[in-house]
Every structure is written in C-alpha cells, then in structure tokens.
Scaffold this motif. Structure first.
Motif, PDB file in Angstrom:
ATOM      1  N   THR A  65      -6.796   0.719 -14.052  1.00 23.94           N
ATOM      2  CA  THR A  65      -5.593   1.208 -13.383  1.00 23.94           C
ATOM      3  C   THR A  65      -4.617   1.796 -14.387  1.00 23.94           C
ATOM      4  OG1 THR A  65      -5.833  -0.536 -11.723  1.00 23.94           O
ATOM      5  CG2 THR A  65      -3.728   0.602 -11.803  1.00 23.94           C
ATOM      6  N   MET A  71      -1.078  -1.843  -7.442  1.00 22.92           N
ATOM      7  CA  MET A  71      -2.070  -0.767  -7.452  1.00 22.92           C
ATOM      8  C   MET A  71      -3.379  -1.308  -7.987  1.00 22.92           C
ATOM      9  SD  MET A  71      -2.699   2.414  -6.803  1.00 22.92           S
ATOM     10  CE  MET A  71      -3.935   3.645  -7.178  1.00 22.92           C
ATOM     11  N   LEU A  92     -11.412   4.144   1.752  1.00 24.87           N
ATOM     12  CA  LEU A  92     -10.184   4.553   1.079  1.00 24.87           C
ATOM     13  C   LEU A  92      -9.438   5.613   1.889  1.00 24.87           C
ATOM     14  CD1 LEU A  92     -11.540   4.739  -2.582  1.00 24.87           C
ATOM     15  CD2 LEU A  92      -9.714   3.230  -1.793  1.00 24.87           C
ATOM     16  N   ALA A 133      -5.789   5.209   3.769  1.00 25.99           N
ATOM     17  CA  ALA A 133      -4.717   6.161   3.482  1.00 25.99           C
ATOM     18  C   ALA A 133      -4.195   6.818   4.754  1.00 25.99           C
ATOM     19  CB  ALA A 133      -5.211   7.223   2.507  1.00 25.99           C
ATOM     20  N   LEU A 175       1.379   6.878  -7.974  1.00 27.21           N
ATOM     21  CA  LEU A 175       0.378   6.007  -7.354  1.00 27.21           C
ATOM     22  C   LEU A 175      -0.562   6.803  -6.454  1.00 27.21           C
ATOM     23  CD1 LEU A 175       2.521   2.859  -6.456  1.00 27.21           C
ATOM     24  CD2 LEU A 175       0.954   3.162  -8.381  1.00 27.21           C
ATOM     25  N   TRP A 176      -0.028   7.770  -5.721  1.00 28.24           N
ATOM     26  CA  TRP A 176      -0.898   8.594  -4.878  1.00 28.24           C
ATOM     27  C   TRP A 176      -1.807   9.483  -5.722  1.00 28.24           C
ATOM     28  CZ3 TRP A 176      -2.657   7.535  -0.499  1.00 28.24           C
ATOM     29  CH2 TRP A 176      -1.884   6.996   0.528  1.00 28.24           C
ATOM     30  N   GLN A 196      -3.615   0.723  -0.130  1.00 27.42           N
ATOM     31  CA  GLN A 196      -2.873   1.791  -0.786  1.00 27.42           C
ATOM     32  C   GLN A 196      -1.682   2.254   0.044  1.00 27.42           C
ATOM     33  OE1 GLN A 196      -2.921   3.246  -3.680  1.00 27.42           O
ATOM     34  NE2 GLN A 196      -1.813   5.163  -3.364  1.00 27.42           N
ATOM     35  N   ARG A 197      -1.913   2.586   1.296  1.00 25.04           N
ATOM     36  CA  ARG A 197      -0.818   3.139   2.107  1.00 25.04           C
ATOM     37  C   ARG A 197       0.293   2.120   2.316  1.00 25.04           C
ATOM     38  NH1 ARG A 197      -0.958   6.952   7.476  1.00 25.04           N
ATOM     39  NH2 ARG A 197       1.184   6.572   8.143  1.00 25.04           N
ATOM     40  N   TRP A 240      -4.525   7.362  -6.984  1.00 26.30           N
ATOM     41  CA  TRP A 240      -5.462   7.159  -5.872  1.00 26.30           C
ATOM     42  C   TRP A 240      -6.378   8.379  -5.724  1.00 26.30           C
ATOM     43  CZ3 TRP A 240      -6.229   9.940  -1.368  1.00 26.30           C
ATOM     44  CH2 TRP A 240      -6.981   9.314  -0.362  1.00 26.30           C
ATOM     45  N   VAL A 300      -5.624  -2.315  -4.699  1.00 24.50           N
ATOM     46  CA  VAL A 300      -6.397  -1.090  -4.453  1.00 24.50           C
ATOM     47  C   VAL A 300      -7.592  -0.991  -5.405  1.00 24.50           C
ATOM     48  CG1 VAL A 300      -6.315   1.429  -4.273  1.00 24.50           C
ATOM     49  CG2 VAL A 300      -4.289   0.075  -3.676  1.00 24.50           C
TER      50      VAL A 300
END
Length: 303
Positions: free
Chosen positions: A205, A144, A11, A15, A285-286, A91-92, A289, A148
C-alpha cells in the motif's frame, strides 16, 4: 472464472455500490457477525489464569472459523465468491467516511469531530480542526491497507477462505489487540498475527500511494519514517501519504484521557491541515485503487 477475475469484479462492484443502507439496515453485516464471534470468545475465555494461552486458542478458533466459512461459501460458485468479496472490501465506504469528515469540518468543528469519531479510537472531544483532519487522513491511509489491499491480497493468495480468515484476524485485532490491563495478555496473539498478515499488504500500500502520489523517489525517507511509527505496518501507508500531501502525520494524540507522545511522520511537513487536504487524500486513495485494478488486470492476463 479465475480468482483474479473474481477479485477484479468484486473491486469494481464495491466501488460502484459501496455499503447499501437498504441492505444492511435489514440484515446483519458480516463484520458485525465477526465482531460477535470475537466478543463471545472474549467473554468466555478472557478470564482466570493463562490468558495468553487462551488468547492463542481464541485466534486459532477465529482463523479456523474464517477458513471453514470461506470454504463453505466458495462451494456455491464464483457469483457468491464475488458478492462476499465485494462486501468485505471497503474502498468506497472508506472514502465516503473521509469525505464526511471534510464535509463536517466545512460546516463546523463540532461536526468534524463527530464525523471523525466514527472512524478513529482516539479522543475527539477536544480536537482542533487540524487534528481532526490529520486523524482522518491517518485513518484513511491505514485503512486503505487493512480494508482494501490486505483483503484483496489474501483473496488473491487463498481465495475466499483466505479473505475470511484475514477479516477474522483483523476484526479481532480491532477489538482485543490493545495493550490494556484487560486485553494485553489475551489479545497478544491476535495482535501479533494481525501484524504478520499485514506485513506485505502494508508495504505494498505504501508503494502504491507513493507511486500515484509522485513521491516514490522519497522511498528511503518514507521507510525511515515508517520505522519510527508506533505500528510496524500502519507507518508505511501513513508515511507515503504524508510525503504525497506534504503533511506531517501521526504525532501526539490522546487515548482515554491520556496524551501520548508518538513520533511525527514527515516531521518537516505542514501541520496546519484543513478539510481540503482530506479530499486530496481521497483522490490519492482512488488513484491507488486504480493502480491496483490495473495491476490485477495485468496479473489476470498473464496468469
């Protein structure tokens, strides 16, 4: 090294690096290879009679291919597992695609439409600015989960074989899981299996977004909105994001020139959505994460 520790590092690596163009401009991305496997099965099996049964065979072969490939790659040790997991968790790149839509809208509507067309399957040519922004936020919320949380969940449950099997199913659903004359029978099994494997990740999520968005207390309303969504899973992260941003998501949209009257999620929310709302979505979203990362650290320490 435990599975949780490998996932944690994967992860962080995703990122930090995302999808490096220098690499994937020279090599085929694993998602592309999975897509080719789905296409090959579709061309050779989606013909004649008994297409639903052939679709069951197709998704069974995809799952077996994912499990076998994951098992084979895992034999090369934790480093390979870490790298493959980092490549398949997105994710990124997810956030970068959303930011591209916000940047496009800040320049012109045409650029916003062009950017959002890269991440949604609906018609974009005649979208208004708010429709472009809403589509981006919906895509970000849903992905997401799909891109992710679900891959991380299945890696934690079943290692690299679980992750590869999940990605095979999800890729198949994105290509043949449509209710169209060509795919309705053949893609039925893939679509239903995708619903099943995303059942827990989608709700997880939603909880994560609601928690970092400060709207966990609205969970009964979120659950009610999610139940009204056309998808049994996508509604959960979308409903949570809608409440967190104070927006109304989903609603009518056009596919293949046909307007479809889907229900609104958080109908009382604002519908005049602009580019800055996309950036607020990226921030959530970040944070979600980061919450997932913290939970994973706790899991690794405990187990």
């Amino acid at each position: 090294m435990s599975t949780a520790e490998i996932l944690l590092l994967a992860l962080v690596l995703d990122a930090a690096l995302g999808e490096p163009d220098w690499l994937w401009s020279r090599l085929p991305h694993p998602a592309v290879l999975m897509g080719k496997a789905v296409s090959w099965l579709e061309v050779h099996l989606n013909t004649g009679d008994a297409r639903r049964a052939k679709g069951v065979l197709a998704v069974t072969l995809l799952v077996c291919l994912g499990l076998f490939t994951g098992w084979l790659l895992s034999l090369f040790g934790p480093l390979v597992e870490l790298l493959v997991a980092a490549i398949l968790i997105a994710q990124r790149s997810l956030v970068e695609h959303l930011r591209a839509v916000a940047d496009g809208l800040s320049q012109s509507l045409a650029r916003g439409r062009q950017a959002v067309a890269m991440i949604v399957s609906r018609d974009t040519d005649n979208m208004t600015g708010p429709q472009v922004a809403r589509s981006a936020i919906e895509s970000g919320s849903e992905n997401m989960s799909d891109g992710v949380v679900a891959p991380a969940f299945w890696f934690l449950i079943a290692g690299l074989p679980g992750l590869l099997a999940y990605k095979m199913i999800n890729t198949g659903d994105s290509m043949i899981g449509y209710r169209t004359p060509r795919y309705e029978a053949f893609g039925w099994a893939t679509a239903r299996l995708d619903d099943l494997v995303n059942l827990i990740p989608a709700r997880l999520t939603g909880v994560m977004i609601a928690l970092v968005g400060g709207v966990l207390g609205d969970w009964p309303a979120i659950a009610k909105d999610a139940a009204r969504h056309r998808s049994p899973n996508a509604g959960w992260p979308e409903a949570a994001m809608a409440r967190a941003l104070g927006l109304s998501l989903a609603g009518p949209r056009s596919y293949d020139g046909e307007m479809r009257d889907f229900a609104w999620v958080n109908a009382p929310g604002a519908k005049s959505i602009t580019g800055p709302a996309i950036l607020r979505c990226c921030d959530i979203l970040w944070r979600a994460w980061g919450l997932g990362l913290a939970l994973l650290v706790a899991f690794a320490l405990i187990f």
